[in-house]
Scaffold this motif. Structure first.
Motif, short mmCIF file in Angstrom:
data_model
loop_
_atom_site.label_atom_id
_atom_site.label_comp_id
_atom_site.label_asym_id
_atom_site.label_seq_id
_atom_site.Cartn_x
_atom_site.Cartn_y
_atom_site.Cartn_z
N UNK A 327 0.82 -1.21 0.00
CA UNK A 327 0.00 0.00 0.00
C UNK A 327 0.85 1.26 0.00
N UNK A 328 2.06 1.17 0.54
CA UNK A 328 2.95 2.34 0.51
C UNK A 328 3.52 2.55 -0.89
N UNK A 329 3.80 1.48 -1.60
CA UNK A 329 4.44 1.59 -2.91
C UNK A 329 3.48 2.05 -3.99
N UNK A 330 2.18 1.76 -3.80
CA UNK A 330 1.16 2.15 -4.78
C UNK A 330 0.03 2.85 -4.04
N UNK A 331 -0.19 4.11 -4.34
CA UNK A 331 -1.27 4.84 -3.66
C UNK A 331 -2.62 4.23 -4.05
N UNK A 332 -3.40 3.78 -3.08
CA UNK A 332 -4.67 3.12 -3.40
C UNK A 332 -5.67 4.08 -4.01
N UNK A 333 -6.38 3.60 -5.02
CA UNK A 333 -7.55 4.32 -5.50
C UNK A 333 -8.66 3.98 -4.54
N UNK A 334 -9.17 4.98 -3.84
CA UNK A 334 -10.06 4.70 -2.72
C UNK A 334 -11.33 4.00 -3.18
N UNK A 335 -11.61 2.92 -2.46
CA UNK A 335 -12.84 2.17 -2.64
C UNK A 335 -13.62 2.31 -1.35
N UNK A 336 -14.90 2.59 -1.44
CA UNK A 336 -15.69 2.75 -0.22
C UNK A 336 -15.93 1.38 0.37
#
Length: 469
Positions: A327-336
């Motif tokens: 999760x640090x290496x790839x910024x998450x596309x926020x999912x609700x």
């Protein structure tokens, strides 16, 4: 696949459907509140925290009741020893419990009834049992339940009355007609403080332990509800006695599903104060961060034995770091993901192969080990594809278990011996050394930080750091 739950009563995994479509009523036996909660208590409350979370994710409106026993021999003894009232002791211990389990991300139940607030309902149930011939008054002022007069006693434990009688370890007490009989109302002793006594038609006294839950569950959830839970140690006699009381009084099944979590062992031995391997939640949290402890508990199936050791906690920390590194290496596309308030709304695409596998695991008797395996497979795919969408799915699925909601950098950097400013200064000095082609100095700084437990990670976007194993 629809949700399936192992039912202790039938000793089988069964399809789950609530009594009222879309609504689940669940009662879990909570704490006898005279001391700080230990890791076994955490395991029980964590198990049912995950269960209620998944029920909400599955679209159910959940009424979750977890009681507090705030009157009992140990409570009276501790209050007298400390020279304080019973209420002062139990208020203090409830506040401590809420602080400790709150740190672990265990959500509060919908209702948390205290036994002392339901004494009138207990007395009413005892009166009903007496009128039905299932309870009798003894010469010492106690009121006891006549076990052999309740047809079906032993169905939860799977033992016949004769088997239970043969294994009975408690000597026949004055006034009991049978060793299996248990107390419903305990006559007050002259030495007990006034706040341990209630007036009743049977004389001054207080309720027995088992009648508390029968009265509270009936009052808060009705005579029959969907799930009754607790630790495996409560299966007999506590839950067996609850069935006898509630079904004897009401003539209806108490709960459709009985769910019990496994024991906690410490280095493969039973946890106990006598063995010196007894740990409170506070003692564990003084050594390990709360999410690591939660991860450690959740990744074991709730019905299995949980073996506590420093080695297992260290392994849990390292495993959780792998997920946060993705999760640090790839910024998450926020999912609700599922809201902590209990809303069943979610934007997770359950047709996604990873999400579908996760759901299948959780629908199979809340199979967290398999669900965790999906998270690690998904993290591997995030590392490989650098997909923000998959990173977002990883975080959203983690939320279903109460995990992966912290800032990745903050989690990975927690426990550093140096403060963040000092580490960042050394990173900048190293970058300057590299720019000046002084690679020996750059390597020295890296090795010095590594010796202090700080691991540097170079990437096109810059250098980041985390605490090493």
């Amino acid at each position: 696949m629809s949700l399936r739950i192992y039912n202790t009563l039938t000793r089988a995994v069964e399809d789950f459907s609530p009594l009222v479509p879309g609504q689940v009523r669940m009662y879990v036996c909570g704490m006898t509140i005279y001391d700080l909660c230990h890791i076994g208590h955490a395991r029980m409350m964590m198990a049912f925290d995950v269960i209620q979370r998944w029920l909400k994710v599955s679209g159910y409106q959940v009424t979750y009741v977890r009681n507090i026993t705030d009157i009992d021999d140990k409570i009276i003894k501790r209050a007298v020893e400390r020279g304080i009232t019973i209420r002062a002791l139990t208020d203090e211990m409830i506040a401590a419990m809420n602080q400790d389990i709150g740190a672990l991300g265990i959500e509060p139940p919908t209702l948390e009834p205290r036994a002392t607030d339901y004494v009138p309902q207990m007395l009413q149930m005892i009166d009903t049992l007496e009128k039905k011939g299932l309870a009798y008054r003894s010469g010492n002022g106690d009121v006891n339940y006549a076990v052999r007069k309740f047809e079906g006693y032993g169905k939860l434990s799977g033992k016949s009355l004769d088997e239970l009688r043969a294994g009975e370890r408690v000597a026949v007490l004055d006034g009991k007609e049978d060793p299996l009989d248990f107390v419903l109302w305990k006559s007050a002793k002259p030495t007990e403080p006034d706040d341990a006594k209630w007036a009743s038609d049977y004389g001054a006294g207080r309720p027995g332990w088992h009648i508390e839950c029968s009265a509270m569950s009936c009052q808060t959830l009705g005579e029959t509800f969907d799930i009754h839970g607790g630790g495996a140690d409560l299966q007999f006699p506590h839950h067996e006695n609850e069935i006898a009381q509630s079904e004897g009084a009401n003539g209806k099944p108490l709960a459709r599903f009985w769910v019990h979590n496994g024991f906690v062992r410490v280095d493969n031995e039973k946890m106990s104060k006598s063995l010196g391997n007894f740990f409170t939640i506070r003692e564990v949290l003084a050594k390990y961060d709360a999410e690591t402890v939660r991860f450690f508990i959740v990744r074991a199936h709730y019905r299995s034995a949980l073996n506590y050791s420093d080695a297992h906690l260290d392994d849990a920390r390292n495993a959780l770091k792998r997920l946060y590194t993705a999760l640090q290496s790839v910024r998450p596309e926020l999912v609700e993901g599922p809201a902590s308030t209990g809303s069943a709304r979610t934007e997770i695409d359950w047709t996604d192969p990873f999400a579908a596998r996760f759901k299948a695991a959780m629908d199979d008797d809340f199979g967290t080990p398999e669900a965790m395996a999906v998270l690690f497979d998904l993290a591997g795919e995030v590392n490989k594809t650098r997909s923000p969408e998959l990173a977002g799915l990883l975080k959203a699925l983690g939320a279903c278990l109460g995990l992966l909601q912290n800032d990745p950098a903050a989690f990975l950097q927690a426990g550093a011996g140096l403060d963040e400013a000092a580490i960042q200064s050394l990173i900048e000095q190293r970058a300057a050394a590299k720019a000046g082609k002084n690679f020996a100095e750059a390597d020295r700084i890296r090795q010095d930080l590594l010796a202090r437990g700080i691991v540097l990670k170079d990437a096109p976007a810059g250098t980041t750091w985390e605490v090493g194993s």
